[in-house]
Design a protein around this motif. Structure first.
Motif, PDB file in Angstrom:
ATOM      1  N   MET A 158       0.839  -1.194   0.000  1.00 45.17           N
ATOM      2  CA  MET A 158       0.000   0.000   0.000  1.00 45.17           C
ATOM      3  C   MET A 158       0.877   1.248   0.000  1.00 45.17           C
ATOM      4  N   GLU A 159       0.598   2.165  -0.913  1.00 43.40           N
ATOM      5  CA  GLU A 159       1.276   3.461  -0.963  1.00 43.40           C
ATOM      6  C   GLU A 159       0.184   4.515  -1.068  1.00 43.40           C
ATOM      7  N   ASP A 160      -0.122   5.164   0.072  1.00 43.19           N
ATOM      8  CA  ASP A 160      -1.262   6.065   0.154  1.00 43.19           C
ATOM      9  C   ASP A 160      -2.524   5.275  -0.220  1.00 43.19           C
ATOM     10  N   THR A 161      -3.204   5.643  -1.306  1.00 50.45           N
ATOM     11  CA  THR A 161      -4.416   4.923  -1.704  1.00 50.45           C
ATOM     12  C   THR A 161      -4.168   3.949  -2.843  1.00 50.45           C
ATOM     13  N   SER A 162      -2.922   3.814  -3.260  1.00 51.22           N
ATOM     14  CA  SER A 162      -2.591   2.917  -4.361  1.00 51.22           C
ATOM     15  C   SER A 162      -2.056   1.587  -3.857  1.00 51.22           C
ATOM     16  N   GLN A 163      -2.229   0.557  -4.667  1.00 46.30           N
ATOM     17  CA  GLN A 163      -1.682  -0.763  -4.390  1.00 46.30           C
ATOM     18  C   GLN A 163      -0.584  -1.046  -5.410  1.00 46.30           C
ATOM     19  N   ILE A 164       0.606  -1.313  -4.926  1.00 48.57           N
ATOM     20  CA  ILE A 164       1.757  -1.534  -5.794  1.00 48.57           C
ATOM     21  C   ILE A 164       2.141  -3.005  -5.746  1.00 48.57           C
ATOM     22  N   SER A 165       2.175  -3.645  -6.883  1.00 41.64           N
ATOM     23  CA  SER A 165       2.455  -5.077  -6.921  1.00 41.64           C
ATOM     24  C   SER A 165       3.895  -5.363  -6.510  1.00 41.64           C
ATOM     25  N   ILE A 166       4.070  -6.371  -5.676  1.00 39.18           N
ATOM     26  CA  ILE A 166       5.403  -6.777  -5.223  1.00 39.18           C
ATOM     27  C   ILE A 166       5.807  -8.102  -5.853  1.00 39.18           C
ATOM     28  N   CYS A 167       5.037  -9.147  -5.604  1.00 38.38           N
ATOM     29  CA  CYS A 167       5.417 -10.449  -6.143  1.00 38.38           C
ATOM     30  C   CYS A 167       4.278 -11.434  -6.039  1.00 38.38           C
ATOM     31  N   ASN A 168       4.438 -12.537  -6.732  1.00 41.98           N
ATOM     32  CA  ASN A 168       3.557 -13.692  -6.610  1.00 41.98           C
ATOM     33  C   ASN A 168       4.387 -14.846  -6.054  1.00 41.98           C
ATOM     34  N   ILE A 169       3.892 -15.496  -5.024  1.00 41.78           N
ATOM     35  CA  ILE A 169       4.601 -16.597  -4.376  1.00 41.78           C
ATOM     36  C   ILE A 169       3.818 -17.879  -4.600  1.00 41.78           C
ATOM     37  N   SER A 170       4.439 -18.840  -5.272  1.00 40.06           N
ATOM     38  CA  SER A 170       3.806 -20.135  -5.512  1.00 40.06           C
ATOM     39  C   SER A 170       4.408 -21.156  -4.554  1.00 40.06           C
ATOM     40  N   LEU A 171       3.598 -21.614  -3.637  1.00 40.25           N
ATOM     41  CA  LEU A 171       4.057 -22.597  -2.662  1.00 40.25           C
ATOM     42  C   LEU A 171       3.839 -24.002  -3.209  1.00 40.25           C
ATOM     43  N   PRO A 172       4.801 -24.880  -3.047  1.00 37.53           N
ATOM     44  CA  PRO A 172       4.696 -26.225  -3.626  1.00 37.53           C
ATOM     45  C   PRO A 172       3.795 -27.138  -2.815  1.00 37.53           C
ATOM     46  N   ILE A 173       3.394 -28.230  -3.450  1.00 40.99           N
ATOM     47  CA  ILE A 173       2.666 -29.277  -2.735  1.00 40.99           C
ATOM     48  C   ILE A 173       3.599 -29.909  -1.712  1.00 40.99           C
ATOM     49  N   ALA A 174       3.081 -30.152  -0.529  1.00 44.55           N
ATOM     50  CA  ALA A 174       3.872 -30.834   0.500  1.00 44.55           C
ATOM     51  C   ALA A 174       2.926 -31.663   1.357  1.00 44.55           C
ATOM     52  N   GLY A 175       3.391 -32.794   1.819  1.00 41.73           N
ATOM     53  CA  GLY A 175       2.562 -33.668   2.625  1.00 41.73           C
ATOM     54  C   GLY A 175       2.877 -33.556   4.103  1.00 41.73           C
ATOM     55  N   TYR A 176       2.013 -34.114   4.914  1.00 39.37           N
ATOM     56  CA  TYR A 176       2.198 -34.080   6.361  1.00 39.37           C
ATOM     57  C   TYR A 176       2.779 -35.387   6.887  1.00 39.37           C
TER      58      TYR A 176
END
Length: 293
Positions: A158-176
C-alpha cells in the motif's frame, strides 16, 4: 479473489498486546528461504558500520514468509525480505531490506520499536488448482493449513491509496507424512537507521518449531489484476515512473522497493518450513545512537 486486507486483523482485537512489553510472542507457521543474491544489489541497503558477507560477488539473502495465528497484533501475515548477511565482529546477522505486513498495528510497532523498514500490504491467497473456478471462503487459507494444496499468494504494498504489486509466491505441494524434528534456534538481526528509528539496533528472535526441508517456493513478478489495484492500467514500471515525479523521498523509496523485489527473484538455494512455530522477539538494543536534528 478473496483478500487478507491490510489492518483487518488488528481492528477487531483488543488494545495492543505490544503495550505489555517484551518479549513479544508470535505463534503460527512460516517458510524460511535462502537465496543467492548479487552483492551489488544489496550494498545500498547495508549501513556503513557493517561489512557485507559475500563470496564471488554473492551474499545470502532470501525471505521469511509467516502467518501468525497469535501475536500482540492478533492474526496477520508477514513477508520479510532478507537482503543479505552483514558482519560486525564477533557476529554476523541478517539485514532486512523490507517488511510487509497486513496489520497497521504490526507495521507501526516494527517501524518505531524494532527499527524495521515495515510497510502495510495486502496478501491475496488462493488455491492454484482452482484458478479457473470461482473462489469461495473455504478455499482461502493461511500459508500451510493444508499442504496437499498448491497455494498462490499475491502481495501488494500500500502506498497512500494505491496498491503496488510486489510479487507472486507459488508454494509447492507438501505432505504431512513427516513434520520434522523439534528445534530451538536464535535468529539474530540488525535493524534501524530508518526515518522512524535512526538508531542502529540489534535484536534476536528465539524460535521453537518443527522444521523440515521443503521445495523452494517460486517467486515471480506479479501481473496486476484489475480486482486488486486502484489504477488497473498501471504496471509496476508505470508506478515506478509515476512515483519519481513526487520527489526524492518517493524516488528513493521506489528504488528500495525495486531492489527488494530483485532479492526475492534471486536464485533459491534452500527452503525450510517452520510448523508449530513459537517465536519470541526480544527488545532491541541500541548499538549505535544517532541524534536527529
Amino acid at each position: 479473489m478473496e483478500e487478507s486486507r491490510a489492518g483487518s486483523s488488528s481492528s477487531s482485537s483488543s488494545p495492543s498486546g505490544y503495550a505489555l512489553g517484551p518479549p513479544w510472542l508470535f505463534r503460527g507457521r512460516a517458510l524460511y528461504q535462502l537465496h543467492l543474491v548479487k552483492a551489488e544489489i544489496v550494498r545500498a541497503f547495508i549501513p556503513k558500520e557493517f561489512k557485507l558477507v559475500e563470496a564471488f560477488g554473492y551474499t545470502l539473502g532470501g525471505l521469511f514468509l509467516a502467518h501468525y495465528d497469535e501475536s500482540p497484533a492478533g492474526v496477520f501475515d508477514e513477508l520479510v525480505v532478507l537482503a543479505g548477511i552483514v558482519w560486525n565482529p564477533p557476529t554476523s546477522c541478517a539485514w532486512a531490506s523490507r517488511v510487509l505486513v497486513n496489520s497497521h498495528e504490526a507495521c507501526r510497532h516494527g517501524r518505531k520499536e524494532i527499527g524495521l523498514p515495515s510497510h502495510v500490504a495486502i496478501f491475496s491467497k488462493k488455491n492454484r488448482k482452482a484458478l479457473e473456478q470461482p473462489l469461495n471462503k473455504s478455499q482461502i487459507s493461511s500459508i500451510h493449513p493444508k499442504l496437499e494444496d498448491d497455494k498462490e499468494i499475491q502481495v501488494h504494498e500500500m502506498e497512500d491509496t494505491s496498491q503496488i504489486s510486489i510479487c507472486n509466491i507459488s508454494l509447492p505441494i507438501a505432505g504431512y507424512s513427516w513434520m520434522g524434528p523439534k528445534i530451538k534456534i536464535s535468529l539474530p538481526s540488525f535493524s534501524g537507521q530508518t526515518v522512524y528509528n535512526p538508531n542502529l539496533l540489534k535484536y534476536s528472535c528465539q524460535v521453537e518449531c518443527r522444521v523440515r526441508a521443503v521445495e523452494a517456493a517460486k517467486i515471480s513478478r506479479l501481473m496486476i489484476a484489475k480486482a486488486t489495484i486502484t489504477e488497473p492500467e498501471n504496471s509496476f514500471d508505470n508506478f515506478k515512473a509515476k512515483e519519481k515525479k513526487y520527489g526524492d523521498r518517493l524516488a528513493t523509496e521506489d528504488v528500495g522497493r525495486d531492489q527488494s523485489i530483485e532479492v526475492l527473484l534471486s536464485k533459491p538455494v534452500m527452503a525450510l518450513e517452520f510448523n508449530f512455530l513459537k517465536m519470541q522477539v526480544e527488545a532491541p538494543i541500541i548499538i549505535h545512537s544517532e541524534s536527529r536534528t
